[in-house]
Design a protein around this motif. Structure first.
Motif, PDB file in Angstrom:
ATOM      1  N   TYR A   1       0.939  -1.215  -0.033  1.00  0.00           N
ATOM      2  CA  TYR A   1      -0.007  -0.011   0.193  1.00  0.00           C
ATOM      3  C   TYR A   1       0.925   1.159   0.034  1.00  0.00           C
ATOM      4  O   TYR A   1       0.807   2.114  -0.957  1.00  0.00           O
ATOM      5  CB  TYR A   1      -0.935  -0.101   1.426  1.00  0.00           C
ATOM      6  N   LYS A   2       1.708   1.293   0.985  1.00  0.00           N
ATOM      7  CA  LYS A   2       2.594   2.658   1.238  1.00  0.00           C
ATOM      8  C   LYS A   2       3.801   2.552   0.216  1.00  0.00           C
ATOM      9  O   LYS A   2       4.229   3.846  -0.145  1.00  0.00           O
ATOM     10  CB  LYS A   2       3.082   2.681   2.506  1.00  0.00           C
ATOM     11  N   LYS A   3       4.275   1.479  -0.212  1.00  0.00           N
ATOM     12  CA  LYS A   3       5.437   1.376  -1.088  1.00  0.00           C
ATOM     13  C   LYS A   3       6.847   1.725  -0.592  1.00  0.00           C
ATOM     14  O   LYS A   3       7.676   1.484  -1.241  1.00  0.00           O
ATOM     15  CB  LYS A   3       5.222   2.241  -2.409  1.00  0.00           C
ATOM     16  N   ASN A   4       6.695   2.259   0.721  1.00  0.00           N
ATOM     17  CA  ASN A   4       8.113   2.480   1.226  1.00  0.00           C
ATOM     18  C   ASN A   4       7.694   2.226   2.653  1.00  0.00           C
ATOM     19  O   ASN A   4       6.925   2.714   3.373  1.00  0.00           O
ATOM     20  CB  ASN A   4       8.024   4.076   1.165  1.00  0.00           C
TER      21      ASN A   4
ATOM     22  N   ARG B   1       3.172   8.555  -7.411  1.00  0.00           N
ATOM     23  CA  ARG B   1       4.004   7.602  -8.604  1.00  0.00           C
ATOM     24  C   ARG B   1       3.236   7.793 -10.160  1.00  0.00           C
ATOM     25  O   ARG B   1       2.200   7.918  -9.956  1.00  0.00           O
ATOM     26  CB  ARG B   1       4.000   6.054  -8.242  1.00  0.00           C
TER      27      ARG B   1
ATOM     28  N   GLU C   1       5.158   2.797 -10.369  1.00  0.00           N
ATOM     29  CA  GLU C   1       4.332   2.301  -9.382  1.00  0.00           C
ATOM     30  C   GLU C   1       4.803   0.930  -8.952  1.00  0.00           C
ATOM     31  O   GLU C   1       4.623   0.559  -7.757  1.00  0.00           O
ATOM     32  CB  GLU C   1       2.821   1.924 -10.066  1.00  0.00           C
TER      33      GLU C   1
ATOM     34  N   TYR D   1       9.647  -0.439  -4.994  1.00  0.00           N
ATOM     35  CA  TYR D   1       9.309  -0.369  -3.685  1.00  0.00           C
ATOM     36  C   TYR D   1      10.532  -0.234  -2.568  1.00  0.00           C
ATOM     37  O   TYR D   1      11.593  -0.770  -3.231  1.00  0.00           O
ATOM     38  CB  TYR D   1       8.583  -1.674  -3.012  1.00  0.00           C
TER      39      TYR D   1
ATOM     40  N   HIS E   1       3.532   7.429  -2.245  1.00  0.00           N
ATOM     41  CA  HIS E   1       2.733   6.319  -3.006  1.00  0.00           C
ATOM     42  C   HIS E   1       1.648   6.694  -3.761  1.00  0.00           C
ATOM     43  O   HIS E   1       1.253   6.151  -4.726  1.00  0.00           O
ATOM     44  CB  HIS E   1       2.092   5.202  -1.840  1.00  0.00           C
ATOM     45  N   ASP E   2       1.270   7.845  -3.531  1.00  0.00           N
ATOM     46  CA  ASP E   2       0.106   8.691  -4.566  1.00  0.00           C
ATOM     47  C   ASP E   2       0.934   9.697  -5.461  1.00  0.00           C
ATOM     48  O   ASP E   2      -0.148  10.401  -6.239  1.00  0.00           O
ATOM     49  CB  ASP E   2      -0.989   9.110  -3.595  1.00  0.00           C
TER      50      ASP E   2
END
Length: 712
Positions: free
Chosen positions: A451-454, A560, A582, A585, A557-558
């Protein structure tokens, strides 16, 4: 040889290397030394000091290194000789007497390479005069275990030095050939011949006009199980049975020699994607086609073995690191670059009569009527990689009695083919076996990362943060594909130019070079259906605002994708704006016992999820200790002592939970024959220094804790 090559590449000019080697050769000649003599050790340091050195007995007497872009030499001589020489940059304070009672100590002088060339006779005279006396005082060196045979060969062989200057890439490749010949002297007869047999089998059965193209291909590739990844091969056979005409079109496309390899790959991959989409629509199950540059290379090498080499990313990386020094090409362009390098060394292979004789001896009796120079090229790289890594099999998989890999059937159904990847599978059972952590928490971390990618894994020392990061990536990918995991360690001097992009010195000019993160993003954009991971070890040790720069915004994350693209400060002409895909990660690790924790930028904190990794001193850890050879009682006692120590740390108001001791200190990875001795070693040499850091002002407490831990 790789270490030697790395140091040589850092030098300002090759001329300086030759003068150093010439000086070292004169030292050898003056002392009457031969190769592998007991008095000298020539050494190569490539990190953090980049240096070539000659050690005589216990002393470094001659060295060449590069400091801040300038080549310098370190030379030892009597102080009385040193003070006569003009323009010496520095005379070291680390002097020593040749003999007891002597006032004329030996010192080390530092000079620029240019000055060394100007005053070579005087400097060499001082070195040789000192060495002649010092050599008689001792019989052997203490540094023989660090001896570098390749550097000594360059010192004692002017012919090799000429080869290095004339064509450095061929020189380094010949070293790989030399190691390959050594391997052939001890390898099982059929160890690598399977490649020749597989291609020969393909040649005998391939028919572009076959009535049943899919069945014909299945027979052609029946001996290729060690060249293809098992899932990739199964997916290819399934597509061939589903739509043989479309697969035939792929073969026609990749056989078009008028097109570049990269153009052929791009077109063929799109065709494979279309077949996969049709299968997914018809079966109502996700289907991945797994067609990549490796698979295309095996097909082309089987069809035209005298024209195309077999490719695999890890041997491509070895070729770049140990031979060419080139930067890796982007995904989709790698096989083309690799093939160009292969052609460069074709003549070197074909002219080596000893090498050809070794191959002919092994394949004697087999009807191979094609030039196998490019197959030998691939085999040279693979064997050198295996000698470096001691891997069990060419693709990390062992053959079972039926010729399948990893015990998996080659006839995988559509449901199994939806698993991503072409390497060894990595499943829920695998990550449970590798970790002491509850699988429920693992699944929660996976959900947060997707979800957060980080995310940042934070915790006390020894809690396995970096170990977990890699397995987390494998678990999400469903396979052990290290090509899609990039690891970097931050430190105070790490910069935007290292991580993203910047100008770097290349010989006599500066060039704009991409950093590691740019490379990861390029690969991810080229393969949008795959996930790519960047593991940043010790993320809090870097100046994060400086390292990430404007990308602090894009890693959200939003933010990308191309809709949020922006122009980089360092940009190339006609280059599109940059964005983070997207499918990238970030996994950071952070030691909570590190006093620099407060350096983490609050803006960065908002963009990451923080996961705390606690010491895992649970039943799974005890079972692991028993697996290493401890009986149940001793394993229990080890855990009790660690927990007791952690309680002492928690109860200290200046320390607390973040400073506890993790389980990794005791994960030896090897059987423990003497538990008492091993526990004492870990406490004395790994835990005790850490406790001295914790209680630097209370030595008595540290001694008391150590005594308590070591009590029976």
């Amino acid at each position: 040889m790789n270490k030697l090559r790395q140091v040589i590449q850092r030098l300002e000019r090759e001329e300086h290397l030759i003068h150093f080697l010439d000086a070292a050769e004169k030292l050898y000649h003056h002392l009457g030394l031969t190769r592998d003599n007991p008095k000298t050790a020539v050494t190569v340091l490539n990190n953090p000091k980049w240096r070539l050195g000659v050690n005589l007995h216990a002393r470094l007497v001659l060295a060449l290194y590069n400091k801040q872009g300038k080549d310098k030499l370190w030379i030892t001589m009597r102080k009385s000789d040193a003070i006569k020489i003009k323009e010496i940059e520095r005379i070291s304070d680390n002097s020593f007497a040749l003999q007891k009672g002597e006032d004329d100590d030996v010192v080390a002088v530092t000079v620029s390479a240019k000055q060394f060339i100007r005053q070579k006779d005087e400097l060499l005279s001082g070195l040789l005069a000192m060495a002649g006396i010092y050599s008689d005082l001792r019989k052997s060196t203490n540094y023989k275990k660090y001896h570098n045979h390749e550097l000594e060969e360059l010192i004692t062989s002017p012919t090799l030095r000429e080869e290095l200057l004339k064509d450095s890439e061929t020189f380094y490749f010949k070293h790989l050939i030399h190691r390959y010949k050594e391997y052939w002297g001890t390898a099982p007869v059929d160890d690598e011949i399977f490649k020749w047999k597989a291609i020969s089998h393909f040649q005998r059965h391939f028919d572009m006009d076959a009535e049943n193209f899919g069945a014909m291909l299945k027979e052609c590739f029946s001996e290729h199980t060690r060249l293809f990844y098992h899932i990739g091969l199964s997916a290819f056979h399934y597509m061939a049975s589903y739509n043989p005409d479309a697969i035939k079109d792929i073969f026609t496309t990749i056989s078009n020699h008028e097109m570049s390899l990269s153009a052929r790959f791009s077109a063929a991959r799109q065709m494979a994607e279309e077949i996969a989409r049709q299968i997914s629509d018809d079966t109502a199950k996700p289907f991945k086609q797994h067609f990549d540059e490796r698979q295309m290379s095996v097909i082309l090498a089987s069809m035209f073995p005298d024209r195309y080499p077999i490719y695999k990313n890890d041997i491509y990386q070895l070729l770049l690191e140990q031979v060419s020094g080139d930067k890796p090409a982007l995904a989709g362009l790698k096989y083309e670059h690799y093939s160009q390098l292969a052609e460069q060394f074709r003549d070197t292979i074909s002219r080596d009569k000893e090498l050809q004789s070794l191959i002919d001896e092994r394949i004697d009796g087999h009807p191979f009527n094609w030039d196998s120079s490019l197959l030998i090229f691939q085999d040279i790289l693979w064997v050198n990689k295996r000698m470096n890594d001691t891997e069990p099999d060419e693709y990390g998989e062992k053959d079972d009695s039926n010729g399948n890999t990893s015990g998996e059937s080659q006839e995988l159904d559509v449901a199994k083919l939806e698993l991503t990847g072409e390497n060894i599978l990595y499943t829920r059972d695998d990550i449970q076996n590798d970790l002491f952590m509850d699988i429920g928490k693992v699944d929660e971390i996976v959900e947060l990362l997707l979800y957060k990618k980080n995310i940042i894994l934070q915790g006390p020392p020894g809690t396995g943060k970096t170990f977990f990061a890699k397995r987390l990536a494998w678990y999400i990918m469903g396979e052990k594909d290290n090509d899609r995991i990039t690891t970097v360690q931050f430190h105070p001097s790490y910069s935007y130019e290292d991580f993203i992009r910047g100008y770097r010195p290349v010989k006599d000019k500066f060039e704009l070079r991409d950093g590691l993160f740019m490379d990861v993003c390029e690969q991810a954009r080229a393969n949008p259906e795959l996930k790519y991971f960047m593991v940043i070890d010790e993320i809090n040790r870097g100046n994060l605002s400086k390292v990430f720069g404007e990308l602090m915004l894009l890693i959200e994350h939003d933010k990308r994708g191309p809709a949020h693209a922006l122009t980089l400060p360092y940009f190339r002409d006609n280059e599109p704006e940059f964005y983070i895909p997207e499918n990238v990660y970030l996994i950071g690790t952070m030691n909570t016992a590190d006093r620099s924790l407060a350096m983490v930028d609050y803006a960065l904190r908002r963009r990451f999820v923080f996961i705390t990794m606690d010491p895992q001193l649970n039943a799974a850890f005890k079972k692991y200790l028993q697996h290493l050879g401890l009986n149940e009682g001793i394993a229990e006692k080890w855990v009790e002592k660690i927990e007791w120590l952690n309680e002492q740390i928690r109860s200290d108001s200046s320390l607390g939970e973040s400073f506890c001791i993790g389980q990794s200190y005791f994960c030896t990875g090897q059987p423990i024959d003497d538990p008492k001795r091993k526990f004492e070693q870990i406490i004395r040499f790994e835990i005790e220094p850490l406790l001295h850091e914790y209680w630097f002002d209370d030595e008595k407490k540290v001694r008391r804790l150590i005594t308590e831990l070591l009590m029976a």
